[in-house]
Design a protein around this motif. Structure first.
Motif, PDB file in Angstrom:
ATOM      1  N   UNK A 219       0.849  -1.191   0.000  1.00 22.78           N
ATOM      2  CA  UNK A 219       0.000   0.000   0.000  1.00 22.78           C
ATOM      3  C   UNK A 219       0.882   1.238   0.000  1.00 22.78           C
ATOM      4  N   UNK A 220       0.292   2.355  -0.420  1.00 21.36           N
ATOM      5  CA  UNK A 220       1.049   3.596  -0.574  1.00 21.36           C
ATOM      6  C   UNK A 220       1.015   4.412   0.709  1.00 21.36           C
ATOM      7  N   UNK A 221       2.136   5.103   0.969  1.00 23.97           N
ATOM      8  CA  UNK A 221       2.260   5.928   2.162  1.00 23.97           C
ATOM      9  C   UNK A 221       3.063   7.169   1.792  1.00 23.97           C
ATOM     10  N   UNK A 222       2.709   8.306   2.376  1.00 20.92           N
ATOM     11  CA  UNK A 222       3.384   9.555   2.028  1.00 20.92           C
ATOM     12  C   UNK A 222       3.954  10.232   3.267  1.00 20.92           C
ATOM     13  N   UNK A 229       5.334  16.037  -1.223  1.00 18.60           N
ATOM     14  CA  UNK A 229       5.216  14.772  -0.509  1.00 18.60           C
ATOM     15  C   UNK A 229       6.042  13.677  -1.186  1.00 18.60           C
ATOM     16  N   UNK A 230       6.771  12.939  -0.379  1.00 19.65           N
ATOM     17  CA  UNK A 230       7.531  11.797  -0.854  1.00 19.65           C
ATOM     18  C   UNK A 230       6.705  10.537  -0.598  1.00 19.65           C
ATOM     19  N   UNK A 231       6.318   9.829  -1.652  1.00 18.70           N
ATOM     20  CA  UNK A 231       5.479   8.643  -1.518  1.00 18.70           C
ATOM     21  C   UNK A 231       6.348   7.389  -1.544  1.00 18.70           C
ATOM     22  N   UNK A 232       6.038   6.445  -0.691  1.00 19.55           N
ATOM     23  CA  UNK A 232       6.705   5.150  -0.662  1.00 19.55           C
ATOM     24  C   UNK A 232       5.662   4.042  -0.743  1.00 19.55           C
ATOM     25  N   UNK A 233       6.100   2.870  -1.194  1.00 19.89           N
ATOM     26  CA  UNK A 233       5.276   1.672  -1.137  1.00 19.89           C
ATOM     27  C   UNK A 233       5.685   0.896   0.114  1.00 19.89           C
ATOM     28  N   UNK A 247      11.020   2.889  -2.392  1.00 24.96           N
ATOM     29  CA  UNK A 247      10.873   4.165  -3.083  1.00 24.96           C
ATOM     30  C   UNK A 247      10.155   3.958  -4.410  1.00 24.96           C
ATOM     31  N   UNK A 248       9.311   4.911  -4.773  1.00 29.41           N
ATOM     32  CA  UNK A 248       8.547   4.791  -6.004  1.00 29.41           C
ATOM     33  C   UNK A 248       8.234   6.181  -6.553  1.00 29.41           C
ATOM     34  N   UNK A 249       8.150   6.280  -7.877  1.00 27.94           N
ATOM     35  CA  UNK A 249       7.678   7.512  -8.509  1.00 27.94           C
ATOM     36  C   UNK A 249       6.164   7.533  -8.432  1.00 27.94           C
ATOM     37  N   UNK A 250       5.616   8.609  -7.891  1.00 31.30           N
ATOM     38  CA  UNK A 250       4.168   8.672  -7.673  1.00 31.30           C
ATOM     39  C   UNK A 250       3.694  10.089  -7.944  1.00 31.30           C
ATOM     40  N   UNK A 267       2.492  -0.089 -10.594  1.00 31.85           N
ATOM     41  CA  UNK A 267       1.880   1.215 -10.326  1.00 31.85           C
ATOM     42  C   UNK A 267       1.472   1.812 -11.664  1.00 31.85           C
ATOM     43  N   UNK A 268       0.167   1.927 -11.886  1.00 32.91           N
ATOM     44  CA  UNK A 268      -0.355   2.507 -13.123  1.00 32.91           C
ATOM     45  C   UNK A 268      -0.662   3.977 -12.889  1.00 32.91           C
ATOM     46  N   UNK A 269      -0.153   4.805 -13.766  1.00 35.57           N
ATOM     47  CA  UNK A 269      -0.445   6.243 -13.744  1.00 35.57           C
ATOM     48  C   UNK A 269      -1.185   6.594 -15.022  1.00 35.57           C
ATOM     49  N   UNK A 270      -2.340   7.194 -14.863  1.00 34.13           N
ATOM     50  CA  UNK A 270      -3.201   7.535 -16.002  1.00 34.13           C
ATOM     51  C   UNK A 270      -3.296   9.048 -16.090  1.00 34.13           C
ATOM     52  N   UNK A 271      -2.685   9.601 -17.128  1.00 34.30           N
ATOM     53  CA  UNK A 271      -2.631  11.047 -17.279  1.00 34.30           C
ATOM     54  C   UNK A 271      -3.610  11.494 -18.351  1.00 34.30           C
ATOM     55  N   UNK A 272      -4.619  12.234 -17.906  1.00 35.34           N
ATOM     56  CA  UNK A 272      -5.575  12.775 -18.856  1.00 35.34           C
ATOM     57  C   UNK A 272      -6.356  11.674 -19.542  1.00 35.34           C
TER      58      UNK A 272
END
Length: 401
Positions: A219-222, A229-233, A247-250, A267-272
């Motif tokens: 789960x994600x934590x910031x 904010x620095x997000x980690x898994x 560490x993860x890019x979020x 980790x899926x990132x959906x932009x627009x």
């Protein structure tokens, strides 16, 4: 066992196993009661594992529909082939939870069980978790916690054990937080135990559902006090109850979703409307990620304000589902291999409901036997059976041209 004729031969046990491994779990449960021989065979660990393997070959999409805090559950066979000219079966209605049973804020799906958790920010904040099997109607409530935080459901496939992890959101002043809790289902105790997690001290659990893969809960934590904010898994090993952070890019400004990508966390990132990327954790120890970027067709019906990601299938297809059943309701399959989209219209769901969709619903006799839910006398297990009028007539699924 014979067919009743004098010259008939008994059915070999191996053939009995093969026949029953292809039946629904509900039919297996009934047949266990028909004879001592069948009961003995169908309770063997070998049969349970074979049944799960066969079930993985026919996974389903699960739809949890919410309206005024009442939840209805449907499922549909997950696409295992191209749907060009083949008709798909209608979605099956399973059950409905009335709003006086649960009124959750958060939800998730782990190894065939849906879990709901509710938190209220008051002087005495209470975290309540409800766990249910969406096809049988059984559910369980775990003991409340007078704390403010977030809970997750994890599953240990080796020990065949479910555990509820509670991450406390209370600020800490020490360098090692022991405010978090874990509860084991099915051990007859049903009590929260303190658990230490030093990696999450300066991090606040985010409002994602988390995901459990091969006995590890992610789960994600910031960061709490720093900007940006620095997000980690955060990784929680369900069996050993040990934590690790990665560490993860979020990019929190876009739609972000944790998924199971072929047995690895993604980790899926959906932009627009068009750009989509998936980062896959290739090595947990070395924290090595691989990233893939895709461009969705501009003329697709996908819109991040109207669709959510249900997950990724074993074939490597991202499944998108509409957030509401008002109007036409579609599920969209995006093939990462061929970079193509296919939309499927689903008819027959209740109208004007919010939708949470999940991939890979399979039948596991370890779960359907409900031993994790019934083994403790303090656990409240109730069967809710749908009324006949709650079933929709003649629902169907159609391919969108």
């Amino acid at each position: 066992m014979s067919t009743g004729e004098e010259n008939s031969a008994p059915i070999p046990n191996d053939l009995i196993v093969q026949i029953f491994s292809r039946l629904p779990a509900e039919s297996v449960a009934r047949c266990r009661c028909l004879s001592k021989l069948w009961g003995s065979i169908l309770h063997r660990p070998f049969f349970t594992e074979l049944f799960l393997t066969r079930s993985w070959a026919r996974p389903r999409l699960l739809f949890a529909l919410k309206r005024e805090d009442a939840w209805s559950f449907y499922s549909l066979p997950q696409r295992q082939h191209d749907l060009h000219d083949k008709a798909s079966p209608p979605p099956d209605f399973h059950m409905k939870f009335p709003k006086d049973i649960i009124s959750p804020e958060y939800h998730g799906f782990t190894s065939g069980l849906i879990y709901f958790s509710r938190k209220s920010i008051t002087l005495k904040s209470q975290e309540e978790t409800v766990i249910c099997e969406p096809r049988t109607g059984q559910y369980a409530t775990v003991p409340k916690l007078l704390r403010y935080g977030k809970s997750f459901l994890g599953y240990d496939p080796i020990g065949k054990q479910f555990k509820v992890l509670f991450m406390d959101h209370t600020d800490c002043v020490t360098h090692c937080s022991d405010l978090h809790r874990v509860l084991t289902l099915g051990n007859g105790i049903m009590e929260w135990r303190k658990i230490k997690c030093s990696c999450s001290l300066f991090h606040h659990v985010m409002d994602d559902e988390g995901i459990c893969i091969n006995g590890v809960l992610y789960f994600a934590s910031k960061q709490r006090y720093y900007f940006p904010c620095d997000v980690k898994i955060v990784c929680f090993d369900v069996r050993s109850e040990k934590f690790k952070s990665i560490d993860v890019e979020w990019d929190s400004s876009w739609y972000v979703k944790l998924v199971n990508y072929k047995g690895k966390v993604g980790v899926i990132t959906w932009k627009g409307l068009c750009e989509l990327s998936i980062s896959v954790l290739e090595d947990v120890e070395k924290q090595e990620w691989s990233k893939y970027v895709y461009t969705l067709p501009e003329n697709s019906i996908l819109d991040s304000s109207k669709y959510s990601i249900a997950g990724v299938t074993a074939r490597g297809e991202i499944v998108f589902s509409r957030n509401f059943t008002s109007g036409s309701f579609y599920v969209v399959y995006f093939s990462l291999e061929s970079n193509t989209l296919q939309s499927v219209e689903i008819q027959g769901l209740e109208k004007d409901h919010g939708v949470c969709a999940y991939v890979d619903l399979v039948e596991d006799l370890n779960v359907n036997d409900a031993k994790y839910l019934k083994s403790s006398p303090r656990l409240n297990v109730i069967t809710v059976r749908p009324k006949p009028q709650e079933r929709n007539s003649a629902p169907s699924v159609k391919n969108k041209p």
